[in-house]
Design a protein around this motif. Structure first.
Motif, PDB file in Angstrom:
ATOM      1  N   ILE A  42     -11.997  42.595   2.056  1.00  0.00           N
ATOM      2  CA  ILE A  42     -11.832  41.733   1.075  1.00  0.00           C
ATOM      3  C   ILE A  42     -12.037  40.330   1.456  1.00  0.00           C
ATOM      4  O   ILE A  42     -11.339  39.644   2.385  1.00  0.00           O
ATOM      5  CB  ILE A  42     -10.388  41.796   0.677  1.00  0.00           C
ATOM      6  N   GLY A  43     -13.050  39.645   0.980  1.00  0.00           N
ATOM      7  CA  GLY A  43     -13.357  38.383   1.473  1.00  0.00           C
ATOM      8  C   GLY A  43     -14.529  37.586   0.459  1.00  0.00           C
ATOM      9  O   GLY A  43     -15.135  38.442  -0.279  1.00  0.00           O
ATOM     10  N   SER A  44     -14.799  36.429   1.014  1.00  0.00           N
ATOM     11  CA  SER A  44     -16.079  35.879   0.287  1.00  0.00           C
ATOM     12  C   SER A  44     -17.329  35.690   1.231  1.00  0.00           C
ATOM     13  O   SER A  44     -18.408  35.773   0.815  1.00  0.00           O
ATOM     14  CB  SER A  44     -15.670  34.304   0.121  1.00  0.00           C
ATOM     15  N   THR A  45     -17.302  36.393   2.223  1.00  0.00           N
ATOM     16  CA  THR A  45     -18.300  36.627   3.250  1.00  0.00           C
ATOM     17  C   THR A  45     -19.128  37.987   2.749  1.00  0.00           C
ATOM     18  O   THR A  45     -18.571  38.874   2.271  1.00  0.00           O
ATOM     19  CB  THR A  45     -17.889  36.977   4.638  1.00  0.00           C
ATOM     20  N   SER A  46     -20.349  37.762   2.779  1.00  0.00           N
ATOM     21  CA  SER A  46     -21.305  38.903   2.330  1.00  0.00           C
ATOM     22  C   SER A  46     -20.865  40.405   2.808  1.00  0.00           C
ATOM     23  O   SER A  46     -20.557  40.226   4.256  1.00  0.00           O
ATOM     24  CB  SER A  46     -22.889  38.624   2.408  1.00  0.00           C
ATOM     25  N   LYS A  47     -21.359  41.257   2.324  1.00  0.00           N
ATOM     26  CA  LYS A  47     -21.048  42.607   2.711  1.00  0.00           C
ATOM     27  C   LYS A  47     -21.828  42.548   3.852  1.00  0.00           C
ATOM     28  O   LYS A  47     -21.321  43.416   5.146  1.00  0.00           O
ATOM     29  CB  LYS A  47     -21.299  43.812   1.844  1.00  0.00           C
TER      30      LYS A  47
END
Length: 292
Positions: free
Chosen positions: A161-166
Motif C-alpha cells: 500500500i503506497g504511492s511508490t510504483s509497483k
C-alpha cells in the motif's frame, strides 16, 4: 568495526536511568523482530516517528495536514497492548554503534514527545521497538538486511500500500500480489476511497506492507481491529532510497547503500562517474562518522 566515538562514549558517558521510556537498540530490535516473524503467523510492526508526534501535537507535516481522524487513530494504535503488536517509538534510543549524524540519533525535541505521551496517556510501561532498524541495517549491514528480506519477506504472498510504483516496490520486497495505490501526500484525506481495496484482499495474503506515512498506523489499527491474521510491517523510508527519492537526510548521505540489499538483477547500472561519486561519499562519511 565500531566508530571511535562509540568507544569514547562507552568509556566516559555516565548512565542515566531517569527517563522511564525504554527503546531497544537497533541490533536488539532487529533480532527480536526477526525471531517473532519466524515464530508467528500474525505479527504487526508499527512505527511511530516525528511525523506521528507532530500530528498528536495537532501540527501539520510536510506530507500531510493535521487531521482529527488521523490523530484519533494514531492514539488508538499506540494504546494497543499485545505481544504481537510491536510498537516502535522514536524516544530515548540507547547509544549504539549505529549512531551517526544524519542517519540515526535521538531527536533534539524528544522531551516534547514525552510530554505528548503524558498528555495523551500513551503507553509507557513497555520496552519499545526501534523505528530506525531498516534504514540503519541498509546503511551499515546491507548483507544482513538482504538475508532478512530473502528469508522473511520476499517469499511471502503480499500486499503493498503506497504511492511508490509497483515495479520499484517489487525490487525491494519481491512479487506484489495486491497493489493499492494511494496519493503521495495527504493520503489520510482520501482513506475512505482506497481502504475498501485493502479490506477486500487483506485475508488473501501473508504479509501487508503499508507505505503510507502516518496513515500506515491507521491501516495497522484497522487491520488489527478487523482480526486480520497475517503479518503487517511498516518498513519506513527505505523504499524511497530504492526509488532514488531523497526524502530523508540518511538517503542523501548513504542511500546508495540500499543497492546491496537488492537482488543483483534489480540493482541500478552505475556509470563510472556515479561509482566514483558514491565512493567519495563513503570515504567522507567514514571519517565524519568517527566523531559525529
Amino acid at each position: 568495526m565500531k566508530p571511535l566515538k562509540y568507544y569514547f562514549y562507552t568509556l566516559f558517558k555516565s548512565k542515566d536511568d531517569s527517563n522511564l521510556i525504554r527503546t531497544k537498540s537497533i541490533t536488539d530490535s532487529f533480532n527480536y523482530l526477526t525471531s517473532m516473524l519466524k515464530n508467528n503467523r500474525k505479527l504487526f510492526f508499527v512505527r511511530f516517528g516525528d511525523g506521528e508526534f507532530l500530528t498528536l501535537m495537532k501540527l501539520n507535516h510536510r506530507n500531510y495536514n493535521y487531521n482529527e481522524g488521523l490523530e484519533y487513530e494514531l492514539q488508538k494504535s499506540f494504546k494497543i497492548k499485545d505481544e504481537k503488536y510491536l510498537i516502535a517509538c522514536p524516544i530515548n534510543y540507547p547509544y549504539d554503534e549505529f549512531h551517526a549524524s544524519g542517519i540515526y540519533k535521538n531527536f533534539s525535541w524528544q522531551e516534547k514527545m514525552i510530554s505528548v505521551m503524558n498528555d495523551n496517556n500513551l503507553t509507557r510501561d513497555v520496552v519499545f521497538e526501534n523505528p530506525c532498524i531498516f534504514q540503519c541495517m541498509a546503511v551499515f549491514k546491507p548483507k544482513k538486511l538482504k538475508f532478512f528480506l530473502d528469508e522473511e519477506i520476499r517469499p511471502l504472498k503480499k500486499m503493498f500500500i503506497g504511492s511508490t510504483s509497483k515495479e520499484i516496490a517489487e525490487k525491494l520486497y519481491g512479487k506484489i500480489d495486491f497493489y493499492v495505490k494511494i496519493p503521495v501526500k495527504h493520503a489520510y484525506e482520501t482513506i475512505d476511497l482506497w481502504w475498501p481495496n485493502i479490506e477486500e484482499n487483506a485475508k488473501k495474503v501473508d504479509l501487508i506492507i503499508p507505505s503510507a506515512g502516518s496513515s500506515s498506523n491507521a491501516i495497522a489499527l484497522r487491520l488489527w481491529n478487523n482480526g486480520i491474521d497475517c503479518k503487517v510491517i511498516d518498513f519506513g523510508s527505505i523504499i524511497d532510497a530504492v526509488d532514488n527519492r531523497v526524502s530523508r537526510t540518511w538517503i542523501r548521505l548513504q542511500g546508495h547503500k540500499v543497492q546491496k540489499v537488492l537482488n543483483i538483477n534489480h540493482r541500478d547500472k552505475l556509470s563510472f562517474k556515479k561509482k566514483f561519486l558514491f565512493f567519495r561519499k563513503d570515504i567522507k562519511f567514514y571519517f565524519r562518522n568517527q566523531i559525529m
